[in-house]
Design a protein around this motif. Structure first.
Motif, PDB file in Angstrom:
ATOM      1  N   SER A  12       0.833  -1.200   0.000  1.00 50.16           N
ATOM      2  CA  SER A  12       0.000   0.000   0.000  1.00 50.16           C
ATOM      3  C   SER A  12       0.870   1.252   0.000  1.00 50.16           C
ATOM      4  CB  SER A  12      -0.955   0.017   1.200  1.00 50.16           C
ATOM      5  OG  SER A  12      -0.269   0.156   2.423  1.00 50.16           O
ATOM      6  N   SER A  35       1.900   5.932   7.736  1.00 49.03           N
ATOM      7  CA  SER A  35       0.656   6.415   8.343  1.00 49.03           C
ATOM      8  C   SER A  35       0.632   6.060   9.820  1.00 49.03           C
ATOM      9  CB  SER A  35      -0.558   5.824   7.630  1.00 49.03           C
ATOM     10  OG  SER A  35      -0.631   6.317   6.304  1.00 49.03           O
ATOM     11  N   GLY A  53       5.290   4.053  19.598  1.00 42.99           N
ATOM     12  CA  GLY A  53       5.742   3.296  20.754  1.00 42.99           C
ATOM     13  C   GLY A  53       6.858   4.045  21.469  1.00 42.99           C
ATOM     14  N   GLN A  65      10.002   4.454  19.415  1.00 42.37           N
ATOM     15  CA  GLN A  65       9.879   4.766  17.987  1.00 42.37           C
ATOM     16  C   GLN A  65      10.130   6.237  17.656  1.00 42.37           C
ATOM     17  OE1 GLN A  65       5.896   3.054  17.147  1.00 42.37           O
ATOM     18  NE2 GLN A  65       6.929   1.685  15.727  1.00 42.37           N
ATOM     19  N   GLN A 112     -11.231   3.682  16.159  1.00 32.92           N
ATOM     20  CA  GLN A 112      -9.867   3.282  16.479  1.00 32.92           C
ATOM     21  C   GLN A 112      -9.902   2.148  17.496  1.00 32.92           C
ATOM     22  OE1 GLN A 112      -6.805   6.070  18.360  1.00 32.92           O
ATOM     23  NE2 GLN A 112      -6.674   6.600  16.203  1.00 32.92           N
ATOM     24  N   PHE A 153      -7.106  -0.765  19.653  1.00 37.91           N
ATOM     25  CA  PHE A 153      -5.766  -1.297  19.915  1.00 37.91           C
ATOM     26  C   PHE A 153      -5.883  -2.812  20.109  1.00 37.91           C
ATOM     27  CE2 PHE A 153      -2.968   2.414  21.186  1.00 37.91           C
ATOM     28  CZ  PHE A 153      -3.856   3.412  20.806  1.00 37.91           C
ATOM     29  N   THR A 155      -6.228   1.609   8.491  1.00 34.23           N
ATOM     30  CA  THR A 155      -4.778   1.640   8.627  1.00 34.23           C
ATOM     31  C   THR A 155      -4.359   0.850   9.858  1.00 34.23           C
ATOM     32  OG1 THR A 155      -4.586   3.779   7.535  1.00 34.23           O
ATOM     33  CG2 THR A 155      -2.768   3.149   8.952  1.00 34.23           C
ATOM     34  N   PHE A 178      -1.032   0.044  12.400  1.00 37.17           N
ATOM     35  CA  PHE A 178       0.262   0.602  12.792  1.00 37.17           C
ATOM     36  C   PHE A 178       0.865  -0.252  13.911  1.00 37.17           C
ATOM     37  CE2 PHE A 178       2.971   3.357  15.388  1.00 37.17           C
ATOM     38  CZ  PHE A 178       3.815   3.862  14.412  1.00 37.17           C
ATOM     39  N   CYS A 179       2.119  -0.678  13.720  1.00 43.60           N
ATOM     40  CA  CYS A 179       2.822  -1.510  14.702  1.00 43.60           C
ATOM     41  C   CYS A 179       3.683  -0.611  15.587  1.00 43.60           C
ATOM     42  CB  CYS A 179       3.697  -2.519  13.955  1.00 43.60           C
ATOM     43  SG  CYS A 179       4.695  -3.554  15.031  1.00 43.60           S
ATOM     44  N   ARG A 180       3.473  -0.683  16.906  1.00 39.09           N
ATOM     45  CA  ARG A 180       4.137   0.238  17.833  1.00 39.09           C
ATOM     46  C   ARG A 180       5.518  -0.232  18.284  1.00 39.09           C
ATOM     47  NH1 ARG A 180       0.841   2.082  22.656  1.00 39.09           N
ATOM     48  NH2 ARG A 180       2.011   3.988  22.337  1.00 39.09           N
ATOM     49  N   HIS A 181       6.246  -0.923  17.425  1.00 37.90           N
ATOM     50  CA  HIS A 181       7.532  -1.502  17.824  1.00 37.90           C
ATOM     51  C   HIS A 181       8.578  -1.339  16.730  1.00 37.90           C
ATOM     52  CE1 HIS A 181       5.317  -3.310  21.137  1.00 37.90           C
ATOM     53  NE2 HIS A 181       4.368  -3.515  20.258  1.00 37.90           N
ATOM     54  N   VAL A 210       5.843  -0.878   8.868  1.00 32.53           N
ATOM     55  CA  VAL A 210       5.381  -0.442  10.187  1.00 32.53           C
ATOM     56  C   VAL A 210       3.910  -0.038  10.112  1.00 32.53           C
ATOM     57  CG1 VAL A 210       6.140   1.971   9.909  1.00 32.53           C
ATOM     58  CG2 VAL A 210       5.949   1.001  12.200  1.00 32.53           C
ATOM     59  N   SER A 211       3.473   0.406   8.912  1.00 29.52           N
ATOM     60  CA  SER A 211       2.057   0.728   8.721  1.00 29.52           C
ATOM     61  C   SER A 211       1.555   0.153   7.403  1.00 29.52           C
ATOM     62  CB  SER A 211       1.823   2.243   8.765  1.00 29.52           C
ATOM     63  OG  SER A 211       2.423   2.896   7.664  1.00 29.52           O
ATOM     64  N   LEU A 212       0.280  -0.202   7.374  1.00 30.30           N
ATOM     65  CA  LEU A 212      -0.370  -0.749   6.180  1.00 30.30           C
ATOM     66  C   LEU A 212      -1.735  -0.096   6.063  1.00 30.30           C
ATOM     67  CD1 LEU A 212       0.052  -4.620   6.670  1.00 30.30           C
ATOM     68  CD2 LEU A 212       1.240  -3.224   4.964  1.00 30.30           C
ATOM     69  N   SER A 213      -2.158   0.238   4.851  1.00 28.95           N
ATOM     70  CA  SER A 213      -3.498   0.799   4.676  1.00 28.95           C
ATOM     71  C   SER A 213      -4.282  -0.044   3.677  1.00 28.95           C
ATOM     72  CB  SER A 213      -3.415   2.243   4.179  1.00 28.95           C
ATOM     73  OG  SER A 213      -2.870   3.062   5.196  1.00 28.95           O
ATOM     74  N   VAL A 271      -2.167  -0.787  16.370  1.00 32.86           N
ATOM     75  CA  VAL A 271      -3.288   0.163  16.410  1.00 32.86           C
ATOM     76  C   VAL A 271      -4.036   0.100  15.087  1.00 32.86           C
ATOM     77  CG1 VAL A 271      -3.973   2.545  16.876  1.00 32.86           C
ATOM     78  CG2 VAL A 271      -1.833   1.655  17.861  1.00 32.86           C
ATOM     79  N   HIS A 298      -7.011   1.857  12.726  1.00 29.53           N
ATOM     80  CA  HIS A 298      -7.766   3.099  12.565  1.00 29.53           C
ATOM     81  C   HIS A 298      -8.591   2.997  11.293  1.00 29.53           C
ATOM     82  CE1 HIS A 298      -8.520   7.445  13.119  1.00 29.53           C
ATOM     83  NE2 HIS A 298      -8.671   7.406  11.810  1.00 29.53           N
TER      84      HIS A 298
END
Lengths: 142, 142, 142
Positions: free
Chosen positions: A103, B105, B116, B119, C8, C10, C42, C44-47, C102-105, C136, C138
């Motif tokens: 994406s 995003s 995090g 991050q 949203q 978690f 979306t 989002f990975c917090r690591h 780290v993020s995907l939409s 997370v 969203h």
């Protein structure tokens, strides 16, 4: 002040086998029809052996060099992979997809994608044979 | 219930040549001004020889190790690439950009980016010489 | 015409150490509860030592091959990295995270994620030991 709206569109890309296929004009054409001034456009590739990337679109050698680099990085060596039943180019295609993008999100400003001067949007076909690939476009804005 | 709104902002990053440049505070500062409680923030890098990544920002050695790894993975060897007219560091820079991120995003929660603990957001300069880089920030939320 | 809304959520993923952990059903389950017809989701990975990817979920060998490829590409060799204080698997984990997502939409259409037939969403644990990871989600749409 008008409120936010959204739009969605599916495009099909007929690939000619391994390589980068530019789709900038098709995405830009859809965006122009939206008459959306400011917003965010997301592209999503519905495959695990094809992917998306944004790259220089001035010199076609850049696209060939990226493809060649990925070919050296993820060789089609049968002894490297367990998943071989769909052919020697399948597992490398999955890995190349993981290393590039499934994406992409591009802001819209003044009615246009904020792509830099040399940025083009490409669908990367990682399989050897031609495929029909689907990319979903989604826009949110006003 | 208030309706969704959006905001957009362009930032310029003056790089000092190859390496990771942290922009977490600049993005966080803009987000704080928005007074947006919940939403989604997208960053977009307008270049094909610089990119974005989210990485550990506690130990600067992590940033150096990432840069060194990419240097080993994508060497500046003239005989590996066709596209050489912009210098030996240009094609490797394009490939490193494809392997990292052009867009990111990050959700907003309680008025803050949900990053995090470790991050940080970085602009990766992949060219040897300093450059002026543009990153577009877009927020949708309320 | 109703206006756009957002949501949203978690989620926590308990990993069993290095490997790909599928979270498609958990994301899809949350999306189903939203009763949102069209939109964009979306993740989002917090690591910085775990990440996200979309990959084939039919044959588990694909997931093992991706993990094995990343292990060969980013070896746990102490002499390759400066950042070693958190163990030999830590710096390779950071690099593998930078190379994946780290993020995907993912767009939502007809109330469902537009994932292709073979696409599954995975959290990639890059550390050797089990970890508790936060992702997370969203959504914006209507």
């Amino acid at each position: 002040m008008s409120s936010l709206k959204q739009a969605q569109h599916f495009i099909t890309v007929e690939t000619r086998g391994q390589g980068l296929h530019e789709i900038t004009d098709r995405v830009g054409g859809w965006v122009a029809e939206l008459a959306m001034e400011t917003g965010i456009v997301t592209l999503f590739c519905r495959h695990t052996s094809a992917s998306l990337t944004i790259q220089e679109n001035a010199d076609p050698d850049v696209q060939r060099d990226i493809e060649a680099f990925l070919g050296r990085l993820v060789p089609e060596s049968p002894n490297l992979y367990r998943h071989m039943m769909e052919g020697p180019d399948d597992m490398p295609a999955h890995i190349k997809s993981a290393l590039t993008d499934v994406s992409l999100s591009i802001p819209l400003s003044a009615g246009r994608l904020v792509l830099g001067t040399w940025q083009g949007i490409f669908l990367c076909e990682h399989r050897s044979r031609p495929h029909r690939r689907e990319v979903v476009l989604h826009a949110t804005g006003q």
